[in-house]
Write a protein that holds these residues in place. Structure first.
Motif, PDB file in Angstrom:
ATOM      1  N   GLN A  24       0.820  -1.204   0.000  1.00  0.00           N
ATOM      2  CA  GLN A  24       0.000   0.000   0.000  1.00  0.00           C
ATOM      3  C   GLN A  24       0.860   1.264   0.000  1.00  0.00           C
ATOM      4  OE1 GLN A  24      -3.086  -0.887   2.940  1.00  0.00           O
ATOM      5  NE2 GLN A  24      -3.819   1.188   2.629  1.00  0.00           N
ATOM      6  N   VAL A  25       1.870   1.287   0.873  1.00  0.00           N
ATOM      7  CA  VAL A  25       2.736   2.472   0.974  1.00  0.00           C
ATOM      8  C   VAL A  25       3.465   2.708  -0.342  1.00  0.00           C
ATOM      9  CG1 VAL A  25       4.798   3.417   2.098  1.00  0.00           C
ATOM     10  CG2 VAL A  25       3.004   2.334   3.484  1.00  0.00           C
ATOM     11  N   ILE A  26       4.027   1.656  -0.904  1.00  0.00           N
ATOM     12  CA  ILE A  26       4.809   1.795  -2.136  1.00  0.00           C
ATOM     13  C   ILE A  26       3.912   2.133  -3.325  1.00  0.00           C
ATOM     14  CG2 ILE A  26       6.241   0.492  -3.774  1.00  0.00           C
ATOM     15  CD1 ILE A  26       7.572  -0.785  -1.233  1.00  0.00           C
ATOM     16  N   ALA A  27       2.693   1.607  -3.340  1.00  0.00           N
ATOM     17  CA  ALA A  27       1.755   1.950  -4.413  1.00  0.00           C
ATOM     18  C   ALA A  27       1.477   3.454  -4.436  1.00  0.00           C
ATOM     19  CB  ALA A  27       0.459   1.170  -4.256  1.00  0.00           C
ATOM     20  N   GLY A  28       1.550   4.076  -3.271  1.00  0.00           N
ATOM     21  CA  GLY A  28       1.324   5.518  -3.185  1.00  0.00           C
ATOM     22  C   GLY A  28       2.593   6.345  -3.213  1.00  0.00           C
ATOM     23  N   ALA A  29       3.720   5.722  -3.550  1.00  0.00           N
ATOM     24  CA  ALA A  29       5.013   6.429  -3.494  1.00  0.00           C
ATOM     25  C   ALA A  29       5.054   7.640  -4.411  1.00  0.00           C
ATOM     26  CB  ALA A  29       6.159   5.473  -3.818  1.00  0.00           C
ATOM     27  N   GLU A  30       4.538   7.507  -5.600  1.00  0.00           N
ATOM     28  CA  GLU A  30       4.592   8.639  -6.530  1.00  0.00           C
ATOM     29  C   GLU A  30       3.772   9.817  -6.002  1.00  0.00           C
ATOM     30  OE1 GLU A  30       3.506   9.684 -11.135  1.00  0.00           O
ATOM     31  OE2 GLU A  30       4.093   7.628 -10.659  1.00  0.00           O
ATOM     32  N   ALA A  31       2.577   9.533  -5.539  1.00  0.00           N
ATOM     33  CA  ALA A  31       1.729  10.597  -4.986  1.00  0.00           C
ATOM     34  C   ALA A  31       2.318  11.176  -3.709  1.00  0.00           C
ATOM     35  CB  ALA A  31       0.323  10.050  -4.725  1.00  0.00           C
ATOM     36  N   ALA A  32       2.994  10.334  -2.917  1.00  0.00           N
ATOM     37  CA  ALA A  32       3.571  10.786  -1.643  1.00  0.00           C
ATOM     38  C   ALA A  32       4.893  11.522  -1.827  1.00  0.00           C
ATOM     39  CB  ALA A  32       3.780   9.589  -0.714  1.00  0.00           C
ATOM     40  N   GLY A  33       5.458  11.480  -3.012  1.00  0.00           N
ATOM     41  CA  GLY A  33       6.762  12.097  -3.263  1.00  0.00           C
ATOM     42  C   GLY A  33       6.907  13.515  -2.732  1.00  0.00           C
ATOM     43  N   PRO A  34       5.953  14.411  -3.006  1.00  0.00           N
ATOM     44  CA  PRO A  34       6.094  15.773  -2.480  1.00  0.00           C
ATOM     45  C   PRO A  34       6.132  15.835  -0.947  1.00  0.00           C
ATOM     46  CG  PRO A  34       4.520  15.738  -4.283  1.00  0.00           C
ATOM     47  CD  PRO A  34       4.841  14.294  -3.957  1.00  0.00           C
ATOM     48  N   VAL A  35       5.357  14.995  -0.282  1.00  0.00           N
ATOM     49  CA  VAL A  35       5.375  14.973   1.189  1.00  0.00           C
ATOM     50  C   VAL A  35       6.714  14.433   1.665  1.00  0.00           C
ATOM     51  CG1 VAL A  35       4.310  14.017   3.270  1.00  0.00           C
ATOM     52  CG2 VAL A  35       2.874  14.746   1.366  1.00  0.00           C
ATOM     53  N   TRP A  36       7.228  13.388   1.010  1.00  0.00           N
ATOM     54  CA  TRP A  36       8.513  12.812   1.390  1.00  0.00           C
ATOM     55  C   TRP A  36       9.642  13.819   1.182  1.00  0.00           C
ATOM     56  CZ3 TRP A  36       8.228   7.250  -1.067  1.00  0.00           C
ATOM     57  CH2 TRP A  36       7.250   6.510  -0.390  1.00  0.00           C
ATOM     58  N   LYS A  37       9.600  14.574   0.082  1.00  0.00           N
ATOM     59  CA  LYS A  37      10.622  15.608  -0.153  1.00  0.00           C
ATOM     60  C   LYS A  37      10.555  16.670   0.939  1.00  0.00           C
ATOM     61  CE  LYS A  37      10.747  15.048  -5.142  1.00  0.00           C
ATOM     62  NZ  LYS A  37      10.321  15.604  -6.428  1.00  0.00           N
ATOM     63  N   LEU A  38       9.347  17.056   1.306  1.00  0.00           N
ATOM     64  CA  LEU A  38       9.164  18.041   2.366  1.00  0.00           C
ATOM     65  C   LEU A  38       9.715  17.514   3.684  1.00  0.00           C
ATOM     66  CD1 LEU A  38       8.008  20.747   3.354  1.00  0.00           C
ATOM     67  CD2 LEU A  38       5.800  19.558   3.647  1.00  0.00           C
ATOM     68  N   GLN A  39       9.456  16.248   4.013  1.00  0.00           N
ATOM     69  CA  GLN A  39       9.981  15.665   5.244  1.00  0.00           C
ATOM     70  C   GLN A  39      11.506  15.702   5.250  1.00  0.00           C
ATOM     71  OE1 GLN A  39       8.036  11.826   5.121  1.00  0.00           O
ATOM     72  NE2 GLN A  39       6.503  12.486   6.590  1.00  0.00           N
ATOM     73  N   THR A  40      12.099  15.411   4.111  1.00  0.00           N
ATOM     74  CA  THR A  40      13.556  15.439   4.000  1.00  0.00           C
ATOM     75  C   THR A  40      14.078  16.855   4.230  1.00  0.00           C
ATOM     76  OG1 THR A  40      13.454  13.590   2.453  1.00  0.00           O
ATOM     77  CG2 THR A  40      15.495  14.859   2.492  1.00  0.00           C
ATOM     78  N   GLU A  41      13.407  17.850   3.645  1.00  0.00           N
ATOM     79  CA  GLU A  41      13.822  19.239   3.847  1.00  0.00           C
ATOM     80  C   GLU A  41      13.700  19.634   5.316  1.00  0.00           C
ATOM     81  OE1 GLU A  41      12.691  23.851   2.761  1.00  0.00           O
ATOM     82  OE2 GLU A  41      11.480  22.253   1.862  1.00  0.00           O
ATOM     83  N   ILE A  42      12.616  19.240   5.943  1.00  0.00           N
ATOM     84  CA  ILE A  42      12.400  19.581   7.357  1.00  0.00           C
ATOM     85  C   ILE A  42      13.535  19.028   8.214  1.00  0.00           C
ATOM     86  CG2 ILE A  42      10.910  19.155   9.366  1.00  0.00           C
ATOM     87  CD1 ILE A  42       9.708  21.209   7.434  1.00  0.00           C
ATOM     88  N   VAL A  43      13.924  17.796   7.969  1.00  0.00           N
ATOM     89  CA  VAL A  43      15.003  17.180   8.748  1.00  0.00           C
ATOM     90  C   VAL A  43      16.298  17.980   8.603  1.00  0.00           C
ATOM     91  CG1 VAL A  43      16.474  15.129   8.916  1.00  0.00           C
ATOM     92  CG2 VAL A  43      14.005  14.882   8.775  1.00  0.00           C
ATOM     93  N   THR A  44      16.548  18.527   7.429  1.00  0.00           N
ATOM     94  CA  THR A  44      17.782  19.296   7.232  1.00  0.00           C
ATOM     95  C   THR A  44      17.746  20.643   7.945  1.00  0.00           C
ATOM     96  OG1 THR A  44      17.064  20.377   5.167  1.00  0.00           O
ATOM     97  CG2 THR A  44      18.171  18.224   4.977  1.00  0.00           C
ATOM     98  N   ARG A  45      16.571  21.075   8.378  1.00  0.00           N
ATOM     99  CA  ARG A  45      16.428  22.392   9.001  1.00  0.00           C
ATOM    100  C   ARG A  45      16.435  22.358  10.531  1.00  0.00           C
ATOM    101  NH1 ARG A  45      15.240  26.326   5.975  1.00  0.00           N
ATOM    102  NH2 ARG A  45      14.203  27.529   7.574  1.00  0.00           N
TER     103      ARG A  45
END
Length: 192
Positions: A90-111
């Motif tokens: 289920q999680v991987i099936a939604g990976a493309e749609a979740a991409g923007p949220v995942w990118k945002l999470q990565t940015e948040i961690v760097t801040r």
């Protein structure tokens, strides 16, 4: 919707389109159809609004990742490996749609090293998310077995972060649900 809800929705759109660092108060106002004074009135500051919007986005992602279980799907397998595989599917099936949220999470961690308020704002939701992952991925009830849920949640969260990075960097070779389940079986000393 009122101004408070409009601001939150506008901030969520801006975060997904522009990221945390590049989203301005004026961007949020333009996306929400509100005014600058509304940000201070309802949230205190742009940063507080963006933190709330980020937390709302990650919560929405979590709800979507475990949607079948929350909808009362009676076909949840009793076998923990099959349950694990099914959730990852289920999680991987939604990976493309979740991409923007995942990118945002990565940015948040760097801040977080430079923004103590941001770090503090995400600590408790991160802890709650771990428990939700233990329940969603492995079926461990945090109320019945809090320590087991805590340690399982730590593992699930670490695994989710790693899978997320792999899907962002190289989706062609990123793990599938079957890969993750086979890897878990190897880790447990079982045949895959």
């Amino acid at each position: 919707m009122g101004h408070k809800e409009d601001l939150l929705e506008g901030a969520k759109r801006c975060l997904l389109e522009k990221g945390y660092a590049r989203t301005t108060a004026r961007d949020v106002v333009a996306a929400s159809g509100t005014n600058l004074a509304s940000i201070g009135y309802h949230y205190g500051s742009k940063d507080a609004l963006l933190q709330q919007a980020f937390l709302a986005l990650t919560e929405e992602w979590g709800e979507a990742a475990f949607a079948a279980e929350e909808e009362g799907d009676r076909s949840v397998p009793a076998d923990p490996y099959e349950r694990f595989r099914g959730v990852w599917e289920q999680v991987i099936a939604g990976a493309e749609a979740a991409g923007p949220v995942w990118k945002l999470q990565t940015e948040i961690v760097t801040r977080i090293d430079d923004d103590e308020k941001l770090r503090e704002a995400i600590k408790e939701p991160q802890r709650e998310g771990r428990l939700g992952m233990a329940q969603g991925f492995l079926g461990i009830d945090p109320e019945k077995d809090p320590e087991k849920a805590r340690v399982a949640g730590l593992l699930c969260q670490a695994l989710a972060a790693g899978v997320m990075i792999q899907w962002l960097v190289d989706p062609e070779t990123a793990p599938t649900a079957d890969d993750l389940t086979a890897g878990l079986k190897v880790l447990m000393g079982e045949d895959s």
